[in-house]
Scaffold this active site. Structure first.
Site, PDB file in Angstrom:
ATOM      1  N   HIS A   1     -73.434 -36.921 -36.840  1.00 24.93           N
ATOM      2  CA  HIS A   1     -72.164 -37.434 -36.305  1.00 24.93           C
ATOM      3  C   HIS A   1     -71.027 -36.450 -36.618  1.00 24.93           C
ATOM      4  CE1 HIS A   1     -69.274 -40.791 -35.357  1.00 24.93           C
ATOM      5  NE2 HIS A   1     -68.502 -40.030 -36.112  1.00 24.93           N
ATOM      6  N   GLU A   2     -70.880 -36.102 -37.897  1.00 26.86           N
ATOM      7  CA  GLU A   2     -69.783 -35.210 -38.279  1.00 26.86           C
ATOM      8  C   GLU A   2     -69.967 -33.835 -37.652  1.00 26.86           C
ATOM      9  OE1 GLU A   2     -67.272 -36.526 -39.336  1.00 26.86           O
ATOM     10  OE2 GLU A   2     -68.143 -38.397 -40.037  1.00 26.86           O
TER      11      GLU A   2
ATOM     12  N   HIS B   1     -67.056 -30.043 -31.523  1.00 24.11           N
ATOM     13  CA  HIS B   1     -65.906 -30.235 -30.640  1.00 24.11           C
ATOM     14  C   HIS B   1     -64.825 -29.190 -30.979  1.00 24.11           C
ATOM     15  CE1 HIS B   1     -63.634 -33.776 -28.477  1.00 24.11           C
ATOM     16  NE2 HIS B   1     -63.672 -32.688 -27.751  1.00 24.11           N
TER      17      HIS B   1
HETATM   18 ZN   LIG Z   1     -66.435 -40.017 -35.982  1.00 25.56          ZN
END
Ligand SMILES: [Zn+2]
Length: 674
Positions: free
Chosen positions: A462-463, A469
């Site tokens: 997730h991180e 991004h």
């Molecule tokens: Zn998040």
């Protein structure tokens, strides 16, 4: 030289001391104020005379402050915390002033009106900035301007009182019971309850229970005594409400918060607060969000009904509970879950040693984005910190990141990714991005490798999605590169997207290796993990939709938010969504901190919204191959790389070839009709 002022390359973490913080912040704010004054007095209104110098100055402050805030989060000490807390109000005040600077606003507006002189990225940034100026009330005059500022201040105060009441009501409650009431409760919970009773001077057969999560949750899950569960449930469900201790009653706070939000919306020219809340979000209107909630509700309902029917029949036949009530739900569910999917986190953890997990993560990223990740060196704040470079296929550096994965006393809890430096083209020179990725996983013990739970692995992916991004952005304008100005309800798309890989068999077999036997994860254990993930997905989805619908209707409809108004709305929402009616005394809204205390007002839906986007984006990879570089390069080009330069819906449609659909998420959660 103060190392915080040395912004030539990466932060000089090893040299930064608490005494550097305030002098650096003071100087950078003073420099930035000089720049603002110069801009205010210049005749020329061009990108290079207005935006560029302001960005240079605020970036210097932002990067230095970012390093301080990061250190305070990962390796705090009393001295550093004091220095951080002393500087924080100055930094906050500087940025608040900037947002209310009418002169700057007018210059940005004049620039935007001459849009043909600008590039696409520049235009996009100006639009975002102008919108933020407006939402901070910059256009208001005289009494309206003063009132707007007063509303902000009062709101901050009442919202924090709302949260204080929940905390105080939670802490004020205790229930002392004899051992005979605690059958079924785990030993460690009982031991803590005994220690608390002892501290309170109670006799040997007394145990003190509280509403704090480490006590409340296991009692609700495991206590065989129905009477005990009922008492605890009632106390929890009436916290900070008119049904609980009147000292902590949030009724007046809710009414005031809702009145102030409605007034704020009017001052800004909106019909209601939901519209204000949605301006920086991907969803266009309250009506669109309501449709979204109702669509999911309709499709999840049959599965929720099935979940409930199963639970009821299990409770009746196995537990002798023939009339299942709200205080029984967690208890019966836990028993059913154990009966069906007996495996422990500890068992799974043996298959996830750190080096295998990192190699597996990097393999996924390298395959889909055609990049290489190599370990490098940089000045760091702790010996456990690792530093990596991301290279493209021609070995050019795309970006760099720090990994700080292990829990430490001096580290804030949780996991997060943040920017140390954003991608930016600066006077012909490309500044590459740098990210921090921070987790709190157990460190290796002795010469054994660190073993991660499957939840840890999901957190890491997730991180890393947030990190990508920042790192794989293709935007070169500060403020909209990375996740700058990405819509609030789309920010979790890249991170939740990465989580999908933790549920892919082909990925997991490469990523797992038992710490003793060396065997990969067995298929039957994997199948149980999937089934456990989807256990009661229908009920869980409806619970989220109940909160979402309540939140959105409350903020989108003009209604009185007094006690009877709230209860009436709650009743309507439950009639539409819930499959099981909670007791009449249940006062969920009175402790709904997400929307009355924090920043999720008219935004609770966004959890599901982002899940829908990420599942649907991933479904293209399921169609073309989960490690497909073709899908990966399209995802980077149309979504990940775009930052705030284009709106998230356009990004999504460009990648997926159509509007988002909830089908993939329902399928991933095991909710498909067959
Ligand atoms: Zn998040």
């Amino acid at each position: 030289m103060n190392p915080l002022l040395d912004l030539a390359d990466l932060p000089r973490f090893a040299d930064i001391k608490p005494e550097h913080v305030n002098p650096a912040v003071e100087q950078l704010i003073a420099d930035a104020r000089d720049v603002v004054a110069r801009i205010e007095n210049t005749e020329a209104i061009t990108w290079d005379s207005v935006v560029e110098p302001l960005q240079d100055a605020t970036e210097r402050l932002g990067r230095a402050w970012g390093a301080v805030a990061h250190l305070n989060a990962v390796i705090s000490s009393p001295e550093l915390r004091d220095a951080h807390n002393a500087a924080l109000p100055r930094v906050t005040q500087f940025f608040t002033e900037l947002g209310l600077n009418r002169n700057l606003f007018e210059r940005y507006k004049a620039l935007a009106e001459n849009a043909k002189l600008l590039g696409d990225e520049q235009r996009a940034l100006l639009n975002h900035e102008l919108r933020d100026f407006r939402l901070s009330g910059v256009e208001l005059e005289g009494a309206a301007r003063e009132r707007f500022a007063a509303i902000q201040e009062t709101l901050a105060d009442v919202q924090s009182k709302f949260e204080d009441n929940i905390l105080d009501a939670t802490n004020a409650f205790s229930l002392d019971v004899p051992a005979s009431e605690l059958k079924g409760v785990p030993d460690d919970v009982i031991a803590t309850a005994r220690a608390k009773a002892k501290d309170a001077g109670l006799g040997d057969d007394q145990f003190r229970l509280t509403l704090q999560a480490p006590c409340y949750l296991p009692v609700m899950q495991y206590a065989d005594s129905r009477a005990l569960r009922e008492q605890m449930y009632r106390a929890y469900a009436t916290r900070a409400s008119d049904e609980g201790d009147s000292k902590f009653d949030n009724s007046a706070h809710i009414e005031q918060i809702m009145a102030l939000r409605a007034e704020e919306a009017k001052l800004l020219g909106f019909a209601n607060f939901a519209e204000v809340s949605l301006v920086p979000k991907m969803a266009d209107s309250p009506a669109q969000v309501l449709d979204f909630i109702r669509d999911i509700t309709k499709r999840a309902r049959p599965f929720a009904e099935r979940d409930l029917a199963e639970l009821k029949s299990f409770a009746a036949s196995e537990l002798g509970l023939t009339d299942l009530q709200s205080p029984d739900v967690m208890y019966a569910s836990e028993k059913l879950r154990q009966q069906r999917y007996a495996f422990s986190d500890e068992e799974v953890r043996q298959y996830f040693p750190e080096d295998r997990v990192l190699a597996g993560l990097f393999r996924v990223v390298e395959s889909i984005y055609s990049v290489r990740i190599v370990e490098g060196k940089a000045s760091a704040w702790h010996k456990d910190v690792r530093f990596f470079e991301v290279l493209d296929s021609d070995n050019h550096r795309i970006g760099e990141f720090y990994f700080d994965l292990y829990a430490r006393d001096s580290k804030r809890g949780g996991a997060w990714a943040d920017s140390a430096r954003d991608r930016r083209m600066k006077r012909g020179h490309l500044q590459t991005p740098v990210a921090y990725m921070t987790c709190n996983f157990p460190a290796p013990v002795g010469d054994k490798p660190a073993l991660f739970t499957h939840d840890d692995v999901i957190t890491l992916f997730h991180e890393f999605g947030h990190g990508l991004h920042l790192l794989l952005t293709e935007v070169a304008t500060l403020g909209i590169s990375g996740f700058g100005h990405v819509e609030w309800d789309a920010v979790e798309l890249p991170s939740q997207f990465m989580e999908n890989y933790c549920w892919e068999w082909d990925v997991l077999t490469h990523m797992t290796q038992h710490s003793e036997t060396g065997a990969p994860l067995p298929r039957d254990l994997f199948d149980k993990m999937i089934a456990a993930k989807n256990f009661q997905a229908g009920l869980g989805t409806l619970r989220q939709m109940e909160f979402s619908l309540f939140d959105m209707r409350l903020h989108a409809e003009t209604r009185t938010a007094n006690r009877s108004g709230l209860l009436k709305l709650l009743e309507e929402v439950r009639a539409e969504v819930a499959v099981m009616a909670p007791p009449a005394y249940n006062r969920m809204p009175w402790s709904f901190a997400h929307i009355f205390g924090g920043g999720y007002a008219a935004g609770y839906y966004s959890y599901k919204w982002a899940e829908v986007l990420s599942a649907d984006a991933f479904s293209r990879f399921e169609e073309e191959g989960v490690l497909s570089p073709v899908a990966g390069s399209a995802f980077r080009k149309e979504v990940l790389g775009r930052g705030g330069s284009r709106d998230a819906m356009t990004n999504f449609v460009a990648f997926r070839g159509r509007q988002p659909s909830v089908d993939a998420l329902l399928r991933h959660n095991g909710m498909t009709a067959n």
